[in-house]
Design an enzyme around this catalytic site. Structure first.
Site, PDB file in Angstrom:
ATOM      1  CB  ILE A   9     -71.345 -39.109 -44.547  1.00  0.00           C
ATOM      2  CG1 ILE A   9     -70.375 -39.743 -43.551  1.00  0.00           C
ATOM      3  CG2 ILE A   9     -70.716 -37.862 -45.178  1.00  0.00           C
ATOM      4  CD1 ILE A   9     -69.137 -40.365 -44.188  1.00  0.00           C
ATOM      5  N   GLY A  10     -74.190 -38.819 -45.761  1.00  0.00           N
ATOM      6  CA  GLY A  10     -74.954 -38.247 -46.877  1.00  0.00           C
ATOM      7  C   GLY A  10     -76.057 -37.290 -46.438  1.00  0.00           C
ATOM      8  CG  ASN A  90     -66.678 -49.096 -48.948  1.00  0.00           C
ATOM      9  OD1 ASN A  90     -67.898 -49.070 -49.073  1.00  0.00           O
ATOM     10  ND2 ASN A  90     -66.097 -48.974 -47.778  1.00  0.00           N
ATOM     11  CG  ASP A 148     -57.275 -36.774 -42.300  1.00  0.00           C
ATOM     12  OD1 ASP A 148     -57.868 -37.413 -41.420  1.00  0.00           O
ATOM     13  OD2 ASP A 148     -56.979 -37.259 -43.410  1.00  0.00           O
ATOM     14  NE  ARG A 151     -61.537 -36.791 -37.240  1.00  0.00           N
ATOM     15  CZ  ARG A 151     -61.721 -37.961 -37.840  1.00  0.00           C
ATOM     16  NH1 ARG A 151     -60.787 -38.448 -38.653  1.00  0.00           N
ATOM     17  NH2 ARG A 151     -62.827 -38.647 -37.633  1.00  0.00           N
ATOM     18  CG  HIS A 175     -58.246 -40.267 -45.472  1.00  0.00           C
ATOM     19  ND1 HIS A 175     -58.384 -39.187 -44.636  1.00  0.00           N
ATOM     20  CD2 HIS A 175     -59.444 -40.885 -45.489  1.00  0.00           C
ATOM     21  CE1 HIS A 175     -59.623 -39.171 -44.170  1.00  0.00           C
ATOM     22  NE2 HIS A 175     -60.276 -40.181 -44.671  1.00  0.00           N
TER      23      HIS A 175
HETATM   24  N1  NAD Z   1     -63.098 -39.720 -46.194  1.00  0.00           N
HETATM   25  C1  NAD Z   1     -63.352 -39.737 -44.889  1.00  0.00           C
HETATM   26  O1  NAD Z   1     -62.709 -38.989 -44.128  1.00  0.00           O
HETATM   27  C2  NAD Z   1     -64.431 -40.614 -44.312  1.00  0.00           C
HETATM   28  C3  NAD Z   1     -64.817 -40.450 -42.981  1.00  0.00           C
HETATM   29  C4  NAD Z   1     -65.826 -41.246 -42.491  1.00  0.00           C
HETATM   30  C5  NAD Z   1     -66.401 -42.216 -43.308  1.00  0.00           C
HETATM   31  N2  NAD Z   1     -65.983 -42.386 -44.590  1.00  0.00           N
HETATM   32  C6  NAD Z   1     -66.590 -43.381 -45.514  1.00  0.00           C
HETATM   33  O2  NAD Z   1     -67.749 -42.802 -46.089  1.00  0.00           O
HETATM   34  C7  NAD Z   1     -68.640 -43.851 -46.485  1.00  0.00           C
HETATM   35  C8  NAD Z   1     -70.052 -43.597 -45.949  1.00  0.00           C
HETATM   36  O3  NAD Z   1     -70.091 -43.627 -44.535  1.00  0.00           O
HETATM   37  P1  NAD Z   1     -71.479 -43.484 -43.722  1.00  0.00           P
HETATM   38  O4  NAD Z   1     -71.133 -43.487 -42.287  1.00  0.00           O
HETATM   39  O5  NAD Z   1     -72.282 -42.373 -44.286  1.00  0.00           O
HETATM   40  O6  NAD Z   1     -72.160 -44.865 -44.116  1.00  0.00           O
HETATM   41  P2  NAD Z   1     -73.714 -45.223 -44.193  1.00  0.00           P
HETATM   42  O7  NAD Z   1     -73.798 -46.707 -44.291  1.00  0.00           O
HETATM   43  O8  NAD Z   1     -74.478 -44.522 -43.123  1.00  0.00           O
HETATM   44  O9  NAD Z   1     -74.139 -44.573 -45.584  1.00  0.00           O
HETATM   45  C9  NAD Z   1     -73.700 -45.056 -46.790  1.00  0.00           C
HETATM   46  C10 NAD Z   1     -74.797 -44.822 -47.791  1.00  0.00           C
HETATM   47  O10 NAD Z   1     -74.345 -45.299 -49.051  1.00  0.00           O
HETATM   48  C11 NAD Z   1     -75.430 -45.940 -49.675  1.00  0.00           C
HETATM   49  N3  NAD Z   1     -74.975 -46.835 -50.718  1.00  0.00           N
HETATM   50  C12 NAD Z   1     -74.507 -48.099 -50.620  1.00  0.00           C
HETATM   51  N4  NAD Z   1     -74.251 -48.581 -51.852  1.00  0.00           N
HETATM   52  C13 NAD Z   1     -74.523 -47.592 -52.736  1.00  0.00           C
HETATM   53  C14 NAD Z   1     -74.461 -47.478 -54.143  1.00  0.00           C
HETATM   54  N5  NAD Z   1     -74.042 -48.489 -54.900  1.00  0.00           N
HETATM   55  N6  NAD Z   1     -74.843 -46.318 -54.706  1.00  0.00           N
HETATM   56  C15 NAD Z   1     -75.252 -45.270 -53.944  1.00  0.00           C
HETATM   57  N7  NAD Z   1     -75.344 -45.326 -52.613  1.00  0.00           N
HETATM   58  C16 NAD Z   1     -74.997 -46.474 -52.008  1.00  0.00           C
HETATM   59  C17 NAD Z   1     -76.175 -46.645 -48.548  1.00  0.00           C
HETATM   60  O11 NAD Z   1     -77.505 -46.966 -48.921  1.00  0.00           O
HETATM   61  C18 NAD Z   1     -76.095 -45.592 -47.450  1.00  0.00           C
HETATM   62  O12 NAD Z   1     -77.206 -44.707 -47.496  1.00  0.00           O
HETATM   63  C19 NAD Z   1     -68.012 -45.123 -45.967  1.00  0.00           C
HETATM   64  O13 NAD Z   1     -67.276 -45.718 -47.020  1.00  0.00           O
HETATM   65  C20 NAD Z   1     -67.081 -44.649 -44.874  1.00  0.00           C
HETATM   66  O14 NAD Z   1     -66.072 -45.570 -44.608  1.00  0.00           O
HETATM   67  C21 NAD Z   1     -65.009 -41.583 -45.097  1.00  0.00           C
END
Ligand code: NAD
Length: 313
Positions: A9-10, A90, A148, A151, A175
């Protein structure tokens, strides 16, 4: 500042933020790969000055002076894994980040994408940690549920042959699964569906995350649509901070609108964050039933979050 900027996502989220004229400084923090992501984005011919910060030692610098923090850091859901499975990992990550935000940018708007948003833990952690430092402001801490809404807009537009950019469906509640309540009766433009289609549409919106997890077959959860949704929410926050009027987004916040301490409803945003909680509005009988069910489930997850937080102390 994007915390977790190198992730699925980042990275696309950071790209969208870099592409916006609203952003002057873009600070990217992660525990890995941020120098590369920052160098790559810094070559884009837009205004934002990009800086990469990597590892716990650089977390404070990544946050100093920041106005808006967006947090997609964490571990994503894999097939067969529930959001609850991710809970401990998390929540611990979010606790560390909350502490750093409280110390370095106590006035910033905090937009939390990291799961579990379904349980209120991230929002709750920010409340607890910021209160510890005497800097908590419930109008500035948001659990981002925009995906949400995005979508719901896309699916309604698809079914009715509308331009999705013109559709707006408020989505309230929580959520996860049944706590996600699309208010189709309040959609603009006004749309109507026969009962069976309405149930199927509601279920699809509630379970859309699983659709993506299954289709990605082991390669993670929604990232691109989430990046879009996270950017949309951030731009709304920035627009409101810049004085634009009438900016409304739904988000999961500290709330008095129902029996649940945390609940998502449409919020009128202003220079100081939430200007007014617009509440649930007029619900259809179908939606009232969904809300009643969701409140039971949400209260359970709020309690679970509170127990978790109590045990962590
Ligand atoms: N709110 C929503 O609608 C929604 C939707 C999809 C995913 N998510 C959540 O978003 C989060 C990220 O998902 P993703 O697919 O990008 O995962 P990802 O694993 O691709 O990316 C997560 C990033 O966080 C970094 N990270 C881990 N620990 C960290 C810390 N202590 N400090 C800073 N960075 C750190 C990792 O190095 C990685 O680059 C997950 O918790 C996922 O479940 C939320």
């Amino acid at each position: 500042t994007v915390l977790g900027a190198s992730g699925g996502i980042g990275q696309p989220l950071s790209l969208l933020l870099k592409n916006s004229p609203l952003v002057g400084e873009l600070s990217l923090f992660d525990i890995a790969h941020t120098p590369g992501v920052a160098a790559d984005l810094s070559h884009i011919e837009t205004r934002a000055r990009v800086t990469g910060y990597m590892g716990p030692d650089q977390l404070n610098d990544a946050l100093k002076g920041c106005d808006v923090v967006v947090i997609p850091a964490g571990v994503p859901r894999k097939p067969g894994m529930t959001r609850d499975d991710l809970f401990n990992t998390n929540a611990t990550i979010v606790a560390t980040l909350a502490d750093a935000c409280a110390r370095n940018c106590p006035e910033a708007m905090i937009c939390i994408i990291a799961n579990p948003v379904s349980t209120p833990v991230p929002v709750m952690w920010f409340e607890i940690v910021m209160k510890k430092y005497g800097v908590y402001n419930p109008n500035r801490v948001f659990g981002v549920t925009t995906l949400d809404i995005v979508r719901a807009n896309a699916f309604v537009a698809e079914l009715k042959g509308l331009d999705p950019a013109r559709v707006n469906v408020p989505v309230i509640g929580g959520h996860a699964g049944k706590t996600i309540i699309p208010l189709i009766s309040q959609a603009t433009p006004k749309v109507e569906f026969p009962a069976d289609q309405l149930s199927a549409l509601t279920a699809r919106i509630q379970d859309a995350g699983t659709e993506v997890v299954k289709a990605k077959a082991g390669a993670g959860s929604a990232t691109l649509s989430m990046a879009y949704a996270g950017a949309r929410f951030t731009f709304s926050i920035l627009d409101a901070m810049n004085g634009k009027e009438g900016v409304v987004e739904c988000a999961y916040v500290r709330s008095e609108e129902t029996e649940c301490k945390y609940f998502s409803t449409p919020l009128l945003l202003g220079k100081q964050g939430i200007e007014k909680n617009l509440g649930l509005g007029k619900l259809s009988a179908f939606e009232e039933k969904l809300v009643a069910e969701a409140i039971g489930e949400l209260k359970g997850s709020i309690k679970k979050g509170e127990d978790f937080v109590a045990n962590m102390k």
